[in-house]
Each structure stands twice: as structure tokens, then as C-alpha cells.
Design a protein around this motif. Structure first.
Motif, PDB file in Angstrom:
ATOM      1  N   LYS A  71       6.293   2.409 -11.230  1.00 36.89           N
ATOM      2  CA  LYS A  71       6.083   3.303 -10.092  1.00 36.89           C
ATOM      3  C   LYS A  71       5.864   4.733 -10.596  1.00 36.89           C
ATOM      4  O   LYS A  71       6.361   5.112 -11.647  1.00 36.89           O
ATOM      5  CB  LYS A  71       7.288   3.237  -9.155  1.00 36.89           C
ATOM      6  CG  LYS A  71       7.439   1.861  -8.487  1.00 36.89           C
ATOM      7  CD  LYS A  71       8.655   1.796  -7.596  1.00 36.89           C
ATOM      8  CE  LYS A  71       8.385   2.488  -6.276  1.00 36.89           C
ATOM      9  NZ  LYS A  71       9.484   2.313  -5.314  1.00 36.89           N
ATOM     10  N   TYR A 122      -2.924   1.106  -8.309  1.00 37.89           N
ATOM     11  CA  TYR A 122      -1.902   1.756  -7.471  1.00 37.89           C
ATOM     12  C   TYR A 122      -1.832   3.254  -7.798  1.00 37.89           C
ATOM     13  O   TYR A 122      -1.752   4.100  -6.902  1.00 37.89           O
ATOM     14  CB  TYR A 122      -0.569   1.028  -7.686  1.00 37.89           C
ATOM     15  CG  TYR A 122       0.688   1.846  -7.553  1.00 37.89           C
ATOM     16  CD1 TYR A 122       1.262   2.104  -6.304  1.00 37.89           C
ATOM     17  CD2 TYR A 122       1.353   2.322  -8.690  1.00 37.89           C
ATOM     18  CE1 TYR A 122       2.440   2.840  -6.196  1.00 37.89           C
ATOM     19  CE2 TYR A 122       2.535   3.043  -8.585  1.00 37.89           C
ATOM     20  CZ  TYR A 122       3.074   3.300  -7.343  1.00 37.89           C
ATOM     21  OH  TYR A 122       4.237   4.019  -7.242  1.00 37.89           O
ATOM     22  N   TYR A 123      -1.887   3.593  -9.082  1.00 38.42           N
ATOM     23  CA  TYR A 123      -1.879   5.000  -9.489  1.00 38.42           C
ATOM     24  C   TYR A 123      -3.083   5.738  -8.899  1.00 38.42           C
ATOM     25  O   TYR A 123      -2.954   6.856  -8.370  1.00 38.42           O
ATOM     26  CB  TYR A 123      -1.907   5.108 -11.017  1.00 38.42           C
ATOM     27  CG  TYR A 123      -0.554   5.058 -11.703  1.00 38.42           C
ATOM     28  CD1 TYR A 123       0.435   4.158 -11.309  1.00 38.42           C
ATOM     29  CD2 TYR A 123      -0.267   5.892 -12.776  1.00 38.42           C
ATOM     30  CE1 TYR A 123       1.656   4.106 -11.947  1.00 38.42           C
ATOM     31  CE2 TYR A 123       0.965   5.848 -13.431  1.00 38.42           C
ATOM     32  CZ  TYR A 123       1.924   4.952 -13.004  1.00 38.42           C
ATOM     33  OH  TYR A 123       3.133   4.912 -13.644  1.00 38.42           O
ATOM     34  N   GLU A 125      -4.765   5.027  -6.296  1.00 31.86           N
ATOM     35  CA  GLU A 125      -4.592   5.129  -4.840  1.00 31.86           C
ATOM     36  C   GLU A 125      -3.705   6.323  -4.484  1.00 31.86           C
ATOM     37  O   GLU A 125      -3.979   7.064  -3.540  1.00 31.86           O
ATOM     38  CB  GLU A 125      -3.970   3.827  -4.325  1.00 31.86           C
ATOM     39  CG  GLU A 125      -4.104   3.599  -2.838  1.00 31.86           C
ATOM     40  CD  GLU A 125      -5.515   3.210  -2.415  1.00 31.86           C
ATOM     41  OE1 GLU A 125      -5.858   3.472  -1.238  1.00 31.86           O
ATOM     42  OE2 GLU A 125      -6.265   2.661  -3.235  1.00 31.86           O
ATOM     43  N   PHE A 341       0.351   4.791   2.560  1.00 34.07           N
ATOM     44  CA  PHE A 341       0.854   3.488   2.135  1.00 34.07           C
ATOM     45  C   PHE A 341       1.425   2.665   3.298  1.00 34.07           C
ATOM     46  O   PHE A 341       1.712   1.482   3.131  1.00 34.07           O
ATOM     47  CB  PHE A 341       1.896   3.658   1.018  1.00 34.07           C
ATOM     48  CG  PHE A 341       1.268   3.791  -0.343  1.00 34.07           C
ATOM     49  CD1 PHE A 341       1.035   2.681  -1.131  1.00 34.07           C
ATOM     50  CD2 PHE A 341       0.870   5.035  -0.820  1.00 34.07           C
ATOM     51  CE1 PHE A 341       0.429   2.800  -2.373  1.00 34.07           C
ATOM     52  CE2 PHE A 341       0.271   5.166  -2.060  1.00 34.07           C
ATOM     53  CZ  PHE A 341       0.043   4.048  -2.842  1.00 34.07           C
ATOM     54  N   ALA A 347      -3.669  -0.070   0.210  1.00 35.21           N
ATOM     55  CA  ALA A 347      -2.534   0.644  -0.386  1.00 35.21           C
ATOM     56  C   ALA A 347      -1.237  -0.130  -0.162  1.00 35.21           C
ATOM     57  O   ALA A 347      -0.402  -0.254  -1.072  1.00 35.21           O
ATOM     58  CB  ALA A 347      -2.433   2.048   0.203  1.00 35.21           C
ATOM     59  N   LEU A 350      -1.136  -3.084  -2.490  1.00 28.19           N
ATOM     60  CA  LEU A 350      -0.915  -2.653  -3.870  1.00 28.19           C
ATOM     61  C   LEU A 350       0.561  -2.330  -4.112  1.00 28.19           C
ATOM     62  O   LEU A 350       1.143  -2.747  -5.113  1.00 28.19           O
ATOM     63  CB  LEU A 350      -1.764  -1.423  -4.204  1.00 28.19           C
ATOM     64  CG  LEU A 350      -3.209  -1.675  -4.619  1.00 28.19           C
ATOM     65  CD1 LEU A 350      -3.970  -0.355  -4.712  1.00 28.19           C
ATOM     66  CD2 LEU A 350      -3.277  -2.396  -5.969  1.00 28.19           C
ATOM     67  N   LEU A 351       1.154  -1.584  -3.189  1.00 30.97           N
ATOM     68  CA  LEU A 351       2.558  -1.213  -3.338  1.00 30.97           C
ATOM     69  C   LEU A 351       3.449  -2.448  -3.335  1.00 30.97           C
ATOM     70  O   LEU A 351       4.396  -2.547  -4.127  1.00 30.97           O
ATOM     71  CB  LEU A 351       2.974  -0.253  -2.220  1.00 30.97           C
ATOM     72  CG  LEU A 351       4.425   0.226  -2.262  1.00 30.97           C
ATOM     73  CD1 LEU A 351       4.751   0.912  -3.582  1.00 30.97           C
ATOM     74  CD2 LEU A 351       4.715   1.173  -1.092  1.00 30.97           C
ATOM     75  N   VAL A 354       3.094  -4.106  -6.699  1.00 34.64           N
ATOM     76  CA  VAL A 354       3.784  -3.343  -7.743  1.00 34.64           C
ATOM     77  C   VAL A 354       5.294  -3.555  -7.653  1.00 34.64           C
ATOM     78  O   VAL A 354       5.969  -3.772  -8.669  1.00 34.64           O
ATOM     79  CB  VAL A 354       3.435  -1.840  -7.666  1.00 34.64           C
ATOM     80  CG1 VAL A 354       4.342  -1.008  -8.574  1.00 34.64           C
ATOM     81  CG2 VAL A 354       1.970  -1.610  -8.038  1.00 34.64           C
TER      82      VAL A 354
END
Length: 757
Positions: A71, A122-123, A125, A341, A347, A350-351, A354
Motif C-alpha cells: 500500500k 494501484y499506484y 490510480e 476508490f 479503483a 484494484l484496492l 491489493v
């Protein structure tokens, strides 16, 4: 700056005044851009270079990057966004390097590139949601860019590795969060060399990374100085924000309480700042909350207001109100990210992915760099395997006996039998490092062994290790000279009787460049799975010891040689006993990744030098070796002067030459002795050894017969190098560096002698 320029003269012609005014305006614009870009870094190396670069380039290339590893905390997120926006507002073209292969080498998410890729997305985004200006910003995946231009990238990495000692590379370990005294893997060395190459590969004018990355950026500048490469990157090193808890010098994704993450909800931010953060009254030094205000809040909002109720007095509860307002500012900055998010499906997904990956990664066993296992170290020649008791046909047994006769050692015999029974045309890996004239051990033994392998139905791939010779600094690392020597070696083997059927010569540089997408991930995986001590023990394959001062290249070399075996899909490795350790590394790698088809190792005997106590022939000592194009007189002289103790077999190089060169080539050894009734023909080494120990075979007769046999072997090669123009030219080119080196050596001896006197 504008103050450095003379003001236009009142009497200057209109055109000159206009020109001076234009220059003044340009200079002011450069100064504006300079001040903006300079503000990104806590330290700039070098101010004058930065100003000069901006005066010449309207759109300098700025290198930034990150390793997708979990994260994103606000130091990674908000500071990068502000810095990138400053750079683009000043005309910079920002290339953000998504270092997925680096995360792989650093064992993030167990080295699973698919998972690492998800985190990278993710980064991206987050950066976009939090306000990074996308204009003039390019996100580049390291794996994609390197694969697309591997022929440029990897030679650069190898050159950096060649020019830097292992000790210097180890001093860069803090870039990965390690110290040079940690238990390191070979991948950590490769990582530094690659990161050093990245800004040069991307043709960056400016490197914008944290202070913790400065050592490797300085390495890139040193490399530019050493190679006289233009466009040395300017280094802008930004401040490293501490963790929120007392004494934490750096935010860490591995300690959630030390960092605020970019998508933390309001309750989590409140808890971390109001309840956990270290912030004592009247303490400025080491106060993380004040640092956050300085490096995030003030640059983001251009102000920071502490609102408090006057009824509480001037100082009472000031820290409470400070933290409260600091907390509110952070929440305001993060709100658009939280909204994104929650509302954007991509998003959100993706979160979720992750978060799941982080849970799995926490539970899973990470790849741990290993030393050679005791089981592998103790592996004997005839250790039983699951294939023991295999019934071989007559034809397979014949093939087995031919192939097995090549190796002084075979790991493992039952696996070899099984292979020959199941595969009509096994692939055999052999190779050489082109590094000078060819001695008879390289020439005659390889011809004999290769012909045996092909006669048993094998296909032999001979790896011309030109890049390896460069890594080992042979011929000064000059690849053109190394290639000439490679062609000379091929010429000798063909002239010496190597059967070209089922033999393929492959240049390492060509094959690796063509198949880099397969090869380099394999090298990186081998490197990350082996600790540095294990790789150092393979130094023998390069003629080095573990205690020598090594370059970083000599750490890459064993990892690459191990990868060669798999790139060529070899069933059998046929190399000298001095290469055993790296071949064992390949078998251990198979165990580690649970690969069933392990390469079988055939390690042939290493012929000693001709002088007493020389365990190995050496090209650096011409008297210790017979070279493939040596004239008869040279062979006669060298054997006549060779160490050959009377009635002694052990440690007798002349007898070893008979055993490993003459008998395998001719299947007999003929000794002429008129006194004892004429010729005697031996077909077994045991009989030769017995006669020599008893005195029946004299030293003089042994040497005389050996000289004759060696000259018969070498005559076709001599003839070829006298009559074939290409061969003549190759030999002339190969001898030149050798002669120069010998002359230099002789001069050095004279100088040292004079100094001693």
C-alpha cells in the motif's frame, strides 16, 4: 541569473538592445525554472549543471520511479505528486519507472510478477486521483522497456558491473532497505547495477529520488565520468519523511502504525495522528508531525493555520489544537482519493486485490536466498536414484558407456541411463570463454569429447561465452577482440577433427540479445534464490578465489552461467571439474523450483600444467601449456623440459597427457624402444602406469612417445594455420595481444628486479 547580465546600453543600436532584452528575458525564465526544480530536492548535485541544463533544454527528461511493494503511504504519494507537478510546470518531461522487475528481485509478493503488476496499477490510480498532472508524464514498466531494448540495456548493466567492485556496490544496499552487513542475495548486487543503468538508459537529465537513493545515483555519475559519457544526470534528492512513531527515521509500509496510507479512512487517520503520532510540546527536532507540516501541508496549501479557543490560554493544549488542524489538513488532501476508490469501479477492484494480496503475502512463505544444501554438497558420483535398476537395451548401454567415459565424475549415473533410454537426441551443453590462445587441453579434449557425444546420438550446443569473457575482463573487456578469439577457437576445432554434424556454435551475446525476455528473468530468479556467499564460492569457474577483490560482474557471471543451461534446454552439462560448483547450482535451482528434469553433470578431468606443482594448464604461462598451433620444436622442447619424476605416477603431467589425450584419441599408446626389442603398444593406462613404476618404461621413452603422439594430433591444425588465409589472419590477431601481454610481463619483472636491487 539576471543580475549576472549587463544592462542594455542607452546608446546601443535597436537590434542589439532587443537582442540583449531577449537574452535577459530568457535568463529570467531559466532562473524561474531553476528555482522551481531546485525546490524539489533537499540536496542538488550539481547546481551549476542544473542551471546549465535548463538553459540548453526546454524540456529536460526527469527520471523518477517506484517499486510496487504494498500500500502507498503519503510520503510516496503526496510528495511524488508535488515534485512531479513542479517538474512538469517547469518544462520537464517526467518518466516514472515502475520497477516491477526490481520488486521481483527484492522478493516482493514472493516474486510473483502478476501480483506486482496489480500493485503498480494501484499506484498509478492513486497518483491520478490525488492530482498528479498527467501532461508530460510517462509511466514506464521496467520489464516492458528493458525487454523492448534489451540489446541496449543489458550491455550497459554489465559494463557498470565490470567497472565497480563488489564492496562499492554493497555500499548502495540502503536503496533497498538493507545494510552492507545484511545477509544479501546475488540479486541485490544485480539490483544496484540495474538501478544505476536506469537513468542512463532513459537518457535522463535529472534524477529525482529520495535521499536514501543517493548512493546509486552518485554511482551513475561516477560511471559517466569514467566512460566520458556526456549528459551526466543531475541528482535531486528529496527529503525522507520519518515514521509517525518516536525514533522512526523512515515511513515503512511494513509497519502500518508508522504511516498514513493514501486511501486510509477518516477514523484511521484520526487514530494515527491524534492517538499514535509522536508530538511533544516545545520539541521540534525529531518531531514527525512538524516534518509533515513542513514537507506536505505547507507546500500543498501554501499555509497552515492552527485554530484554537482563546479560553484555553496561550500555550495550554496547543499541541492538541496543532494535531487537530494537522489532522484536518491531511483529511482534506486525502478526501478525493477516498472518493475515487469508493466510486470508481476499477479503483475499487484494484484496492480489493491489493488488500487480498497483502493478506496472502503476510501468510505466505517468502523466497529465502539459500546456501548450497548439505545433500547437494555431499552428492556422490554413484548415489542411487529412483531410476536405479533400469534395464537398458544393448544400444542404450553402448551409448551410455560412450557418454559416461567423458566424465571423471557423473551426477547422476542412473539419471543419465534413464535419459539415454527415453530421449534419442539429448541436448549437451558445452562452452568456452574466448580469452587467448588455445591450449591442448581445451583443443584435443573438447574435440574428443564432442565427437564421443555426437557418436552417441547427442546434439551438442557449444556456447561461445563472449559476454562472459567481457565480464571477466579478458582482453581488457574488448568485445571485438574477444569475438576474434572465438572465431579462432572454432577454426582450431574444425581443423582438429571435430565432427560438425549435430554441433551448433552459439554466441552468448547473440542468443541472449535475441532471447533476453526469457533469459534475464531466469538470471534474476537464480540470483534472488541464492545468497551472496553461495555465489562467491563459484568464483573458481572464473579462475578466482573467494578471498580475491571481486567486481560486481563476477557475481553476475555464475548466475548467468547457471541460466545458460536452462536457456539452451540442456539435458547434459559437459564441462571441466573446475565448473562443477555452478553446475551444482543449476541442479539445486531445479530442486528449489521443483523442476523435474535436472541437468546431468559430466565433469571432465582438468589437465595439469607441465611444470611441477601446476594443477592446471595456464595460458598466462606459455611454458606450462602446449598450444594447438605450436610448432614441432616447441612441443619437443616443452615435453622434454616437463616435470616427469622417474617411476612416479601421481602428479606426473606426462602420464596424465597419455591417459587423457593420447589413449582416448588413438585407443593405443606406442612406445619405441630398440634396446628392448622394438615397439610396445599399450591399450590400457593401467599397463602403462605399471611399466613406468617398475622402470620397464623409462622417462626418456615415455617423453619421446608422447612427443610423437602430440605432434601427430597437432599436425592438421598447424597445416591449416599455415595454408588457410582466414586461419593465418586469425592467429596473427590472437597472438598480438598475447605477445604484448608477455612483453609487458617481462618488463614488469625487470622493473621489480631493479626496485629490489
Amino acid at each position: 541569473s539576471s543580475s549576472e547580465m549587463a544592462a542594455p546600453s542607452d546608446n546601443a543600436p535597436p537590434s542589439q538592445a532587443s537582442s540583449l532584452a531577449s537574452k535577459l528575458q530568457i535568463s529570467e525564465e531559466v532562473e524561474r525554472r531553476y528555482n522551481m526544480i531546485k525546490s524539489v530536492g533537499e540536496q542538488c548535485i550539481n547546481d551549476d549543471e542544473l542551471r546549465d541544463r535548463l538553459s540548453k533544454k526546454a524540456a529536460p527528461v526527469c527520471y523518477d520511479g517506484f517499486e510496487p511493494s504494498g500500500k502507498m503511504h503519503i510520503a510516496q504519494g503526496l510528495m511524488k505528486i508535488m515534485n512531479v507537478n513542479k517538474l512538469t510546470s517547469s518544462g520537464g518531461r517526467v518518466k516514472i519507472w515502475i520497477a516491477d522487475w526490481f520488486a521481483f528481485m527484492n522478493n516482493k509478493f514472493g516474486g510473483d510478477l502478476k501480483k506486482i503488476r496489480i500493485v503498480g496499477e494501484y499506484y498509478k490510480e492513486i497518483f491520478q486521483a490525488a492530482g498528479m498532472n498527467g501532461e508530460n508524464v510517462e509511466f514506464l514498466w521496467s520489464s516492458d522497456e528493458i525487454n523492448a531494448r534489451g540489446d541496449e540495456y543489458w550491455p550497459l548493466v554489465m559494463d557498470i558491473a565490470c567497472r565497480n567492485s563488489l564492496a562499492k556496490i554493497k555500499r548502495c544496499m540502503p536503496i533497498m532497505g538493507h545494510s552492507e552487513t545484511d545477509e544479501l542475495s546475488a540479486a541485490h548486487v544485480l539490483y544496484v547495477c540495474m538501478q544505476c543503468a536506469d537513468p542512463l538508459f532513459l537518457e535522463a537529465d535529472i534524477c529525482q529520488l529520495g535521499m536514501d537513493q543517493q548512493t546509486v545515483n552518485l554511482l551513475a555519475r561516477d560511471y559517466c565520468d569514467e566512460t566520458e559519457r556526456g549528459n551526466k544526470p543531475v541528482i535531486l534528492s528529496h527529503h525522507m519523511l520519518p515514521g509517525l512513531l518516536q525514533g522512526q527515521t523512515k515511513m515503512s509500509t511494513s509497519d502500518p502504525s508508522s504511516a498514513i496510507f493514501m486511501e486510509d479512512d477518516e477514523a484511521e487517520v484520526n487514530r494515527k495522528i491524534r492517538k499514535k503520532a509522536f508530538c511533544l510540546p516545545k520539541i521540534v527536532e525529531g518531531n514527525p508531525c512538524l516534518e509533515y507540516v513542513k514537507y506536505i501541508i505547507l507546500p500543498w496549501f501554501s499555509e497552515f493555520t492552527v485554530e484554537r479557543d482563546e479560553k484555553f490560554g496561550e500555550t495550554s493544549l496547543y499541541v492538541f489544537f496543532f494535531l487537530d488542524n494537522f489532522n484536518l489538513c491531511v483529511l482534506r488532501i486525502l478526501q478525493p482519493i477516498r472518493d475515487h476508490f469508493k466510486t470508481n469501479n476499477r479503483a475499487k477492484n484494484l484496492l480489493k486485490e491489493v488488500n487480498n494480496l497483502l493478506k496472502q503475502d503476510h501468510k505466505s512463505n517468502r523466497v529465502v536466498p539459500t546456501a548450497l544444501s548439505k545433500e547437494m554438497e555431499a552428492l556422490s558420483v554413484n548415489a542411487p536414484s529412483s531410476a536405479s535398476g533400469l534395464q537398458m537395451s544393448e544400444e542404450v548401454e553402448k551409448k551410455y558407456n560412450i557418454v559416461r567415459s567423458i566424465g571423471e565424475e557423473c551426477i547422476q549415473e542412473d539419471e543419465l541411463k534413464n535419459l539415454l533410454a527415453k530421449k534419442p537426441t539429448p541436448i549437451c551443453y558445452d562452452g568456452f570463454e574466448p580469452s587467448g590462445r588455445m591450449h591442448i587441453a581445451q583443443g584435443v579434449m573438447k574435440v574428443t569429447n564432442v565427437n564421443k557425444l555426437t557418436s552417441a546420438g547427442c546434439k551438442v550446443k557449444i556456447w561461445i561465452a563472449d559476454w562472459f569473457a567481457q565480464l571477466n575482463n579478458k582482453l581488457g573487456g574488448d568485445l571485438e577482440k574477444i569475438k576474434v578469439v572465438g572465431e579462432y577457437f572454432k577454426e582450431i576445432w574444425e581443423a582438429g577433427g571435430m565432427n560438425p554434424e549435430k554441433v551448433e556454435f552459439l554466441w552468448a551475446s547473440d542468443e541472449i540479445s535475441t532471447r533476453g525476455n526469457t533469459y534475464w528473468p531466469l538470471v534474476m530468479d537464480i540470483a534472488r534464490r541464492n545468497n551472496l556467499r553461495r555465489i562467491l564460492r563459484c568464483g573458481q569457474i572464473m579462475g578466482r578465489s573467494e578471498t580475491e577483490v571481486l567486481s560486481a560482474a563476477q557475481i553476475l557471471y555464475p548466475c548467468m552461467q547457471c541460466a545458460d543451461i536452462f536457456l539452451l534446454e540442456a539435458d547434459i552439462c559437459q564441462l571441466g571439474m573446475d565448473q562443477r560448483k555452478v553446475n551444482m547450482l543449476a541442479r539445486e535451482y531445479c530442486d528449489d523450483i521443483k523442476r523435474k528434469n535436472k541437468p546431468i553433470i559430466l565433469s571432465h578431468h582438468m589437465l595439469p600444467g607441465l611444470r611441477q606443482g601446476q594443477e592446471k594448464m595456464s595460458k598466462s604461462d606459455p611454458s606450462s601449456a602446449i598450444f594447438m598451433e605450436d610448432e614441432e620444436d616447441a612441443v619437443n622442447k616443452k615435453i622434454s623440459e616437463a616435470h616427469c619424476p622417474e617411476r612416479t605416477v601421481a602428479g606426473n603431467p606426462c602420464l596424465e597427457y597419455v591417459k587423457y589425450l593420447v589413449l582416448p584419441r588413438f585407443n593405443e599408446f606406442v612406445v619405441e624402444n630398440e634396446k628392448n626389442g622394438g615397439n610396445k603398444t599399450f591399450t590400457s593406462f593401467e599397463d602403462i602406469a605399471a611399466d613406468y613404476e617398475s622402470g620397464e618404461l623409462s622417462r626418456e621413452d615415455l617423453k619421446k612417445a608422447l612427443i610423437k603422439a602430440l605432434n601427430i594430433m597437432l599436425q592438421p591444425v598447424r597445416h591449416h594455420f599455415k595454408t588457410n588465409e582466414r586461419a593465418k589472419n586469425l592467429l596473427k590477431q590472437v597472438k598480438s595481444p598475447d605477445e604484448a601481454a608477455n612483453a609487458k610481463k617481462e618488463n614488469l619483472v625487470v622493473i621489480v628486479g631493479a626496485l629490489r636491487i
